[in-house]
Design a protein around this motif. Sequence first.
Motif, PDB file in Angstrom:
ATOM      1  N   MET A 133      17.078   1.315 -11.065  1.00 12.34           N
ATOM      2  CA  MET A 133      16.042   2.063 -11.288  1.00 12.34           C
ATOM      3  C   MET A 133      15.545   2.563 -10.048  1.00 12.34           C
ATOM      4  O   MET A 133      14.638   1.967  -9.370  1.00 12.34           O
ATOM      5  CB  MET A 133      14.961   1.183 -12.063  1.00 12.34           C
ATOM      6  CG  MET A 133      13.754   2.022 -12.105  1.00 12.34           C
ATOM      7  SD  MET A 133      14.003   3.493 -12.886  1.00 12.34           S
ATOM      8  CE  MET A 133      14.353   3.041 -14.618  1.00 12.34           C
ATOM      9  N   ASN A 134      16.117   3.653  -9.590  1.00 11.21           N
ATOM     10  CA  ASN A 134      15.873   4.360  -8.490  1.00 11.21           C
ATOM     11  C   ASN A 134      15.831   5.734  -8.448  1.00 11.21           C
ATOM     12  O   ASN A 134      15.660   6.398  -9.737  1.00 11.21           O
ATOM     13  CB  ASN A 134      16.873   3.919  -7.334  1.00 11.21           C
ATOM     14  CG  ASN A 134      18.291   4.270  -7.690  1.00 11.21           C
ATOM     15  OD1 ASN A 134      18.292   4.746  -8.858  1.00 11.21           O
ATOM     16  ND2 ASN A 134      19.261   4.222  -6.827  1.00 11.21           N
ATOM     17  N   VAL A 135      15.095   6.492  -7.606  1.00 12.30           N
ATOM     18  CA  VAL A 135      14.934   7.901  -7.562  1.00 12.30           C
ATOM     19  C   VAL A 135      15.776   8.775  -7.760  1.00 12.30           C
ATOM     20  O   VAL A 135      15.867   9.914  -8.324  1.00 12.30           O
ATOM     21  CB  VAL A 135      13.966   8.429  -6.359  1.00 12.30           C
ATOM     22  CG1 VAL A 135      13.444   9.507  -6.625  1.00 12.30           C
ATOM     23  CG2 VAL A 135      13.353   7.112  -5.741  1.00 12.30           C
ATOM     24  N   ASP A 136      17.208   8.328  -7.645  1.00 10.25           N
ATOM     25  CA  ASP A 136      18.284   9.141  -7.787  1.00 10.25           C
ATOM     26  C   ASP A 136      18.678   9.598  -9.125  1.00 10.25           C
ATOM     27  O   ASP A 136      19.027  10.598  -9.254  1.00 10.25           O
ATOM     28  CB  ASP A 136      19.706   8.568  -7.258  1.00 10.25           C
ATOM     29  CG  ASP A 136      19.673   8.145  -5.958  1.00 10.25           C
ATOM     30  OD1 ASP A 136      20.318   7.137  -5.170  1.00 10.25           O
ATOM     31  OD2 ASP A 136      18.906   8.602  -4.880  1.00 10.25           O
ATOM     32  N   LEU A 137      18.138   8.717  -9.934  1.00 12.29           N
ATOM     33  CA  LEU A 137      18.248   8.988 -11.619  1.00 12.29           C
ATOM     34  C   LEU A 137      17.653  10.265 -11.694  1.00 12.29           C
ATOM     35  O   LEU A 137      18.016  11.091 -12.455  1.00 12.29           O
ATOM     36  CB  LEU A 137      17.709   7.823 -12.333  1.00 12.29           C
ATOM     37  CG  LEU A 137      17.992   7.772 -13.582  1.00 12.29           C
ATOM     38  CD1 LEU A 137      19.319   7.247 -13.827  1.00 12.29           C
ATOM     39  CD2 LEU A 137      17.062   6.585 -14.315  1.00 12.29           C
ATOM     40  N   VAL A 175       9.252   6.135 -16.867  1.00 11.84           N
ATOM     41  CA  VAL A 175       9.996   4.751 -17.149  1.00 11.84           C
ATOM     42  C   VAL A 175       9.878   4.035 -15.528  1.00 11.84           C
ATOM     43  O   VAL A 175       9.575   3.061 -15.224  1.00 11.84           O
ATOM     44  CB  VAL A 175      11.353   4.902 -17.537  1.00 11.84           C
ATOM     45  CG1 VAL A 175      12.082   3.862 -17.284  1.00 11.84           C
ATOM     46  CG2 VAL A 175      11.218   5.038 -19.023  1.00 11.84           C
ATOM     47  N   LEU A 176      10.607   5.026 -14.762  1.00 13.93           N
ATOM     48  CA  LEU A 176      10.443   4.642 -13.298  1.00 13.93           C
ATOM     49  C   LEU A 176       9.135   4.168 -12.687  1.00 13.93           C
ATOM     50  O   LEU A 176       9.057   3.143 -11.915  1.00 13.93           O
ATOM     51  CB  LEU A 176      10.859   5.803 -12.302  1.00 13.93           C
ATOM     52  CG  LEU A 176      11.209   5.464 -10.885  1.00 13.93           C
ATOM     53  CD1 LEU A 176      12.294   4.634 -10.573  1.00 13.93           C
ATOM     54  CD2 LEU A 176      11.261   6.555 -10.135  1.00 13.93           C
ATOM     55  N   ILE A 177       8.051   4.713 -13.212  1.00 11.85           N
ATOM     56  CA  ILE A 177       6.583   4.418 -12.591  1.00 11.85           C
ATOM     57  C   ILE A 177       6.318   3.019 -13.249  1.00 11.85           C
ATOM     58  O   ILE A 177       5.713   2.157 -12.582  1.00 11.85           O
ATOM     59  CB  ILE A 177       5.637   5.390 -12.696  1.00 11.85           C
ATOM     60  CG1 ILE A 177       6.099   6.671 -11.690  1.00 11.85           C
ATOM     61  CG2 ILE A 177       4.323   4.928 -12.239  1.00 11.85           C
ATOM     62  CD1 ILE A 177       5.084   7.694 -11.774  1.00 11.85           C
ATOM     63  N   ALA A 206       3.091   8.175  -6.049  1.00 13.69           N
ATOM     64  CA  ALA A 206       2.135   9.660  -5.991  1.00 13.69           C
ATOM     65  C   ALA A 206       3.394  10.649  -5.726  1.00 13.69           C
ATOM     66  O   ALA A 206       3.540  11.649  -6.361  1.00 13.69           O
ATOM     67  CB  ALA A 206       1.181   9.644  -5.036  1.00 13.69           C
ATOM     68  N   GLY A 207       4.007  10.303  -4.665  1.00 12.03           N
ATOM     69  CA  GLY A 207       5.059  11.200  -4.459  1.00 12.03           C
ATOM     70  C   GLY A 207       6.135  11.768  -5.394  1.00 12.03           C
ATOM     71  O   GLY A 207       6.606  12.784  -5.666  1.00 12.03           O
ATOM     72  N   ILE A 208       6.635  10.651  -5.951  1.00 12.77           N
ATOM     73  CA  ILE A 208       7.469  10.579  -6.999  1.00 12.77           C
ATOM     74  C   ILE A 208       7.067  11.258  -8.381  1.00 12.77           C
ATOM     75  O   ILE A 208       7.735  12.234  -8.652  1.00 12.77           O
ATOM     76  CB  ILE A 208       8.414   9.210  -7.553  1.00 12.77           C
ATOM     77  CG1 ILE A 208       8.958   8.420  -6.505  1.00 12.77           C
ATOM     78  CG2 ILE A 208       8.772   9.039  -8.882  1.00 12.77           C
ATOM     79  CD1 ILE A 208       9.244   7.088  -6.894  1.00 12.77           C
ATOM     80  N   GLY A 209       5.693  11.114  -8.735  1.00  8.71           N
ATOM     81  CA  GLY A 209       5.170  11.622  -9.663  1.00  8.71           C
ATOM     82  C   GLY A 209       5.083  13.105  -9.362  1.00  8.71           C
ATOM     83  O   GLY A 209       5.287  13.867 -10.408  1.00  8.71           O
ATOM     84  N   ILE A 210       4.573  13.534  -8.232  1.00  9.23           N
ATOM     85  CA  ILE A 210       4.338  15.110  -8.011  1.00  9.23           C
ATOM     86  C   ILE A 210       5.812  15.771  -8.179  1.00  9.23           C
ATOM     87  O   ILE A 210       5.797  16.759  -8.588  1.00  9.23           O
ATOM     88  CB  ILE A 210       3.969  15.164  -6.776  1.00  9.23           C
ATOM     89  CG1 ILE A 210       2.247  14.675  -6.829  1.00  9.23           C
ATOM     90  CG2 ILE A 210       3.711  16.667  -6.363  1.00  9.23           C
ATOM     91  CD1 ILE A 210       1.549  14.958  -5.632  1.00  9.23           C
ATOM     92  N   MET A 264       0.768  -1.101   0.104  1.00 13.65           N
ATOM     93  CA  MET A 264       0.068   0.155   0.160  1.00 13.65           C
ATOM     94  C   MET A 264       0.859   1.281   0.002  1.00 13.65           C
ATOM     95  O   MET A 264       0.262   2.319  -0.510  1.00 13.65           O
ATOM     96  CB  MET A 264      -0.857  -0.027   1.198  1.00 13.65           C
ATOM     97  CG  MET A 264      -2.085   0.737   1.167  1.00 13.65           C
ATOM     98  SD  MET A 264      -2.921   0.781  -0.626  1.00 13.65           S
ATOM     99  CE  MET A 264      -3.439  -1.057  -0.621  1.00 13.65           C
ATOM    100  N   ASP A 265       2.169   1.119   0.600  1.00 11.52           N
ATOM    101  CA  ASP A 265       2.848   2.338   0.651  1.00 11.52           C
ATOM    102  C   ASP A 265       3.527   2.746  -0.596  1.00 11.52           C
ATOM    103  O   ASP A 265       4.294   3.692  -1.186  1.00 11.52           O
ATOM    104  CB  ASP A 265       4.008   2.535   1.675  1.00 11.52           C
ATOM    105  CG  ASP A 265       4.755   0.853   1.679  1.00 11.52           C
ATOM    106  OD1 ASP A 265       5.703   0.827   2.182  1.00 11.52           O
ATOM    107  OD2 ASP A 265       4.160   0.128   0.856  1.00 11.52           O
ATOM    108  N   SER A 266       3.332   1.590  -1.675  1.00 14.20           N
ATOM    109  CA  SER A 266       3.935   1.916  -2.852  1.00 14.20           C
ATOM    110  C   SER A 266       3.164   3.041  -3.557  1.00 14.20           C
ATOM    111  O   SER A 266       3.638   3.710  -4.317  1.00 14.20           O
ATOM    112  CB  SER A 266       3.866   0.772  -3.763  1.00 14.20           C
ATOM    113  OG  SER A 266       4.612  -0.631  -3.325  1.00 14.20           O
TER     114      SER A 266
END
Lengths: 128, 64
Positions: free
Chosen positions: B1-5, A38-40, A8-12, A1-3
């Motif tokens: 593939m992590n956020v640092d990228l 690509v990350l998402i 959402a955080g990464i997207g914003i 669930m925290d994914s």
Amino acid sequence: MDSVIKIAGIGIVGASLALLIKKNSPEMSLMITIAVCVLIICVFLSFVSPILEFLKNLADTAGISSSLLSPLLKAIGIGIVSKSASQICIDAGESSIAAFIEMTGTMLAIYVSLPLMSSVLELVKSIM
Amino acid sequence: MNVDLIFKIAAIGIVVAVLNQVLKKSDRDEQATMVTLAGLIVVLMIIVQQISDLFALVKTLFNL
């Protein structure tokens, strides 16, 4: 669930970074958009394998051979790839390229499910 | 593939944007364009690697 919260955080954060750079250099902001997408998608794909396992289980229990299930999986994969590529092109302002990518994806999905449709046709013929 | 990228690419983008502005203000437009182009190529090289990994993953996952 925290994914979900992480995504959402990464997207914003990615969207705000892209907006920050867009005025000065729009091509860089497109690169950031592509990187975030690509990350998402990678996180999304890590959740898809249990679902695929369950689908295969279901097909085995119902007695459907896996050659009938594979066009479905291929169509899902084609849909994901073509949708993401076309949306990125729309973000770059090239909506005509995006439309043609979508059209090609649809055509490829139909092409890949041709064996399925022909076996359904055989079934219907054998009933009549 | 992590956020640092993403942060790496964002940092390159910000540096390129700032250098672009500075060079344009001091009237060196060609150098500004070249800096933008160089930054774009560097970021593209990083991203194309990630995109090819992603498509290989989709390919193996969906038996394409």
